[in-house]
Design an enzyme around this catalytic site. Structure first.
Site, mmCIF file in Angstrom:
data_model
loop_
_atom_site.group_PDB
_atom_site.id
_atom_site.type_symbol
_atom_site.label_atom_id
_atom_site.label_comp_id
_atom_site.label_asym_id
_atom_site.label_seq_id
_atom_site.Cartn_x
_atom_site.Cartn_y
_atom_site.Cartn_z
ATOM 1 N N ASP A 109 12.489 3.916 14.459
ATOM 2 C CA ASP A 109 11.659 5.105 14.369
ATOM 3 C C ASP A 109 11.807 5.859 15.678
ATOM 4 O O ASP A 109 11.835 5.259 16.736
ATOM 5 C CB ASP A 109 10.188 4.709 14.161
ATOM 6 C CG ASP A 109 9.291 5.922 14.045
ATOM 7 O OD1 ASP A 109 9.465 6.671 13.064
ATOM 8 O OD2 ASP A 109 8.438 6.121 14.916
ATOM 9 N N GLU B 174 15.133 7.018 9.427
ATOM 10 C CA GLU B 174 14.985 8.228 8.617
ATOM 11 C C GLU B 174 15.693 9.393 9.281
ATOM 12 O O GLU B 174 15.636 9.563 10.483
ATOM 13 C CB GLU B 174 13.513 8.558 8.383
ATOM 14 C CG GLU B 174 12.702 8.663 9.647
ATOM 15 C CD GLU B 174 11.262 9.045 9.369
ATOM 16 O OE1 GLU B 174 11.048 9.882 8.487
ATOM 17 O OE2 GLU B 174 10.374 8.522 10.048
ATOM 18 N N CYS C 159 1.665 1.564 4.648
ATOM 19 C CA CYS C 159 1.316 0.308 5.320
ATOM 20 C C CYS C 159 2.447 -0.697 5.135
ATOM 21 O O CYS C 159 2.946 -0.888 4.033
ATOM 22 C CB CYS C 159 0.013 -0.249 4.777
ATOM 23 S SG CYS C 159 -0.407 -1.838 5.537
ATOM 24 N N CYS D 126 0.622 -3.908 2.950
ATOM 25 C CA CYS D 126 0.137 -3.765 1.578
ATOM 26 C C CYS D 126 0.786 -2.586 0.851
ATOM 27 O O CYS D 126 0.636 -2.456 -0.360
ATOM 28 C CB CYS D 126 -1.379 -3.624 1.553
ATOM 29 S SG CYS D 126 -1.976 -2.035 2.150
ATOM 30 N N CYS E 138 -4.989 0.034 8.696
ATOM 31 C CA CYS E 138 -5.117 0.017 7.237
ATOM 32 C C CYS E 138 -6.338 -0.793 6.793
ATOM 33 O O CYS E 138 -6.777 -1.700 7.490
ATOM 34 C CB CYS E 138 -3.844 -0.555 6.623
ATOM 35 S SG CYS E 138 -3.833 -0.509 4.812
ATOM 36 N N CYS F 30 -6.390 -2.958 4.653
ATOM 37 C CA CYS F 30 -6.008 -4.356 4.395
ATOM 38 C C CYS F 30 -6.093 -5.201 5.665
ATOM 39 O O CYS F 30 -5.918 -6.416 5.618
ATOM 40 C CB CYS F 30 -4.599 -4.421 3.817
ATOM 41 S SG CYS F 30 -3.295 -4.196 5.047
ATOM 42 N N ASP G 279 4.254 4.087 15.797
ATOM 43 C CA ASP G 279 5.717 4.038 15.796
ATOM 44 C C ASP G 279 6.226 2.668 15.343
ATOM 45 O O ASP G 279 7.210 2.566 14.616
ATOM 46 C CB ASP G 279 6.273 4.349 17.190
ATOM 47 C CG ASP G 279 5.917 5.754 17.644
ATOM 48 O OD1 ASP G 279 5.542 6.575 16.784
ATOM 49 O OD2 ASP G 279 6.012 6.022 18.853
HETATM 50 ZN ZN LIG Z 1 -2.357 -2.198 4.407
#
Ligand SMILES: [Zn+2]
Length: 245
Positions: free
Chosen positions: A21, A113, A182, A185, A200, A202, A209
């Site tokens: 990234d 990316e 995420c 999850c 997140c 979760c 980053d």
């Molecule tokens: Zn998550």
């Protein structure tokens, strides 16, 4: 896998895979399969040099407008500024070459990316035929993005990785959304540019980053596995297609 361990450029691992990234504050963040992260900071002097040069340019145009400077002196000053500009550009290019060679030489798989880079920089600058709108408003952010010269860096990285025989995989950013997804999850939540952490529901917490790099790595491993499966099922067709492309 949601853990954070910073390593300075570690030993060479030829089988290494990395999700990469890139950003404004940290030039490049690499996520490795063993859960470790590496960061390559943005050279600080770049921003200072750019500011310096801009200030100099402003002083010169003010002086020119107020006719406080002769045409001859103005030409000389502009030439000197152009020389400084070229020098800075050469140093950046050198940095980008070294960094990309180092990353490309140590990995057999790199997933990163590419689309967002073009979108982000193209939005303000536009093209020669269709100059972008709101250039001044976007220039602040894009100025720092352009300072990291991501498009040039990714091109260098791509061809160096290919030369080294490494897989270079680029997901479609709009589908993968590495900075929103995420890594544990898979939930997608939009982050503002100011949000520097992935946090997140979760329970997965990580730097922004690092989280994006890990999402890219996970995708890259999966994509690479899919490609290998396809090759095993239909080796002739796959090889033929690749040679034709
Ligand atoms: Zn998550």
């Amino acid at each position: 896998m949601c853990r954070k361990a910073w390593l300075p450029w570690p030993r060479v691992k030829l089988s290494a895979t990395a999700g990469l990234d890139w950003g404004v504050s940290t030039f490049v963040t690499l996520a490795h399969e063993d859960g470790a992260f590496e960061a390559l900071p943005n050279p600080r002097h770049w921003a200072l040099e750019a500011e310096d040069l801009k200030a100099e340019q402003r002083r010169l145009s003010v002086a020119a407008r107020a006719r406080k400077i002769s045409r001859r002196a103005l030409r000389a000053h502009r030439r000197a500024l152009a020389r400084r500009h070229a020098k800075i550009a050469a140093r950046r290019k050198d940095f980008l070459h070294k960094a990309s060679a180092r990353i490309a030489g140590r990995h057999r798989l790199i997933a990163t990316e590419a689309l967002a880079v073009r979108n982000m920089t193209a939005s303000a600058r536009g093209t020669a035929e269709a100059p972008g709108r709101n250039v001044a408003q976007k220039a602040g952010l894009n100025g720092s993005i352009l300072d990291t010269a991501p498009a040039g860096f990714l091109n260098m990285l791509r061809y160096k990785a290919e030369e080294a025989g490494a897989e270079f995989l680029e997901p479609k950013t709009r589908e993968l959304k590495p900075s929103q997804r995420c890594l544990d999850c898979g939930a997608v939540r939009k982050k503002t540019l100011a949000e520097r952490h992935h946090d997140c529901d979760c329970g997965c917490r990580l730097g922004r980053d690092e989280a994006a790099a890990r999402v890219l790595l996970n995708w890259g491993l999966e994509e690479s596995r899919k490609r290998r499966d396809t090759e095993t099922i239909n080796p002739a067709g796959t090889v033929g297609d690749q040679a034709a492309a």
